[in-house]
Enzyme design. Structure first.
Site, PDB file in Angstrom:
ATOM      1  N   TYR A  75       0.814  -1.219   0.000  1.00  0.00           N
ATOM      2  CA  TYR A  75       0.000   0.000   0.000  1.00  0.00           C
ATOM      3  C   TYR A  75       0.849   1.273   0.000  1.00  0.00           C
ATOM      4  CZ  TYR A  75      -3.716  -3.187   1.715  1.00  0.00           C
ATOM      5  OH  TYR A  75      -4.604  -4.209   1.900  1.00  0.00           O
ATOM      6  N   HIS A 101       0.825 -11.449   2.678  1.00  0.00           N
ATOM      7  CA  HIS A 101      -0.247 -10.784   1.926  1.00  0.00           C
ATOM      8  C   HIS A 101      -1.011 -11.732   1.000  1.00  0.00           C
ATOM      9  CE1 HIS A 101      -1.452  -6.526   0.442  1.00  0.00           C
ATOM     10  NE2 HIS A 101      -2.458  -7.362   0.306  1.00  0.00           N
TER      11      HIS A 101
END
Length: 286
Positions: free
Chosen positions: A52, A117
């Site tokens: 991100y 992730h």
């Protein structure tokens, strides 16, 4: 606003708020302020990731809130999550990338939860990453570890590994009434692993669904609030995201009503499999 998110206890005894702010696609420039404003109205759980590119901004927002009232605003009351990005799987790469994340969040001391992730590498690399994460917990720089976008076989790799000393506490996956992932959810719950629901608002694609709109009117709530509450009543930790301050309050204002079992059943489409994100790594078989 009445009430705030309750705390859930993970399988390692650590407590996590049942509702957090998702920070996917929240630019670094906006993340510090949105996190600070969220803390002021009662959010205590923030979901970031290396991908991100906003770990630093999130930490900056937390630090601002902590400094504002050191007597009452405590680091132990804030839950910060990040995630290991896919190209950095493997023991050595993960050791380095954890250091990078800790550098980004300087000033808030530690990471409450670090997830892998997605499973998109191979078994040897995933287990190497898990080994590095276990060591980071032993060192105290990360409090809890888990996975994201993992299907049952990916989780089983860890649970069956003879070098596993720490069990995953969470599997974070896309979940909503049109994507209930019963197999993954049942497996996780059977093994004491909490399920976190990301993109609970279907990226806005289902907010005009007639049944959802009808139920929202019945409870005097917005469709988005009904979707958030559906996740909580289904037993998930839920991560609605917004970059708009005015939406922050509505998304957390879901603790003054209960959806009936009948309405939950009416909303839930176990026979559908609608993915609203641009990926579904739970189907990855590498």
């Amino acid at each position: 606003m009445s009430n705030l998110p309750q705390l859930r206890t993970l399988n390692n005894g650590v407590e996590i708020p049942e509702l957090g702010l998702g920070l996917w696609q929240t630019p670094e420039s906006k993340s510090a302020n949105i996190v600070y404003e969220a803390l002021k109205i009662g959010y205590r759980h923030f979901d970031s990731a290396q991908w991100y590119n906003n770990e630093k901004g999130v930490a900056k927002g937390i630090k601002r809130w902590l400094k504002e009232d050191p007597k009452n605003n405590k680091r132990k009351d804030v839950f910060f999550t990040s995630k290991i990005k896919d190209p950095d799987h493997g023991y050595e790469k993960t050791k380095q990338t954890i250091k990078n994340s800790l550098e980004q969040i300087k000033g808030i001391s530690y990471i409450d939860l670090m997830l892998i992730h997605s499973p998109q590498s191979n078994k040897a690399l995933r287990l190497g990453t898990w080994k590095a994460l276990q060591e980071a917990v032993d060192e105290g720089v990360i409090k809890s570890i888990g996975v994201s976008n993992f299907a049952v076989p990916h989780i089983q790799e860890i649970l069956k590994w003879d070098e596993m000393t720490i069990k995953p506490v969470i599997n974070q996956v896309e979940i909503n009434p049109w994507l209930t992932r019963k197999e993954i959810v049942n497996f996780c719950h059977k093994n004491g692993i909490e399920v976190e629901a990301y993109s609970p608002l279907t990226r806005g694609k289902k907010l005009n669904d007639p049944i959802l709109v009808k139920i929202a009117k019945k409870y005097g709530k917005e469709p988005a609030q009904i979707l958030i509450k559906w996740s909580i009543q289904k037993g998930f930790i839920v991560l609605p995201k917004t970059t708009h301050e005015e939406r922050l309050l509505a998304n957390i204002d879901v603790f003054d009503f209960t959806i009936s079992d009948e309405d939950i059943a009416q909303m839930t489409h176990d026979d559908e499999y609608q993915v609203f994100c641009s990926w579904d790594p739970t189907t990855y078989r590498g």
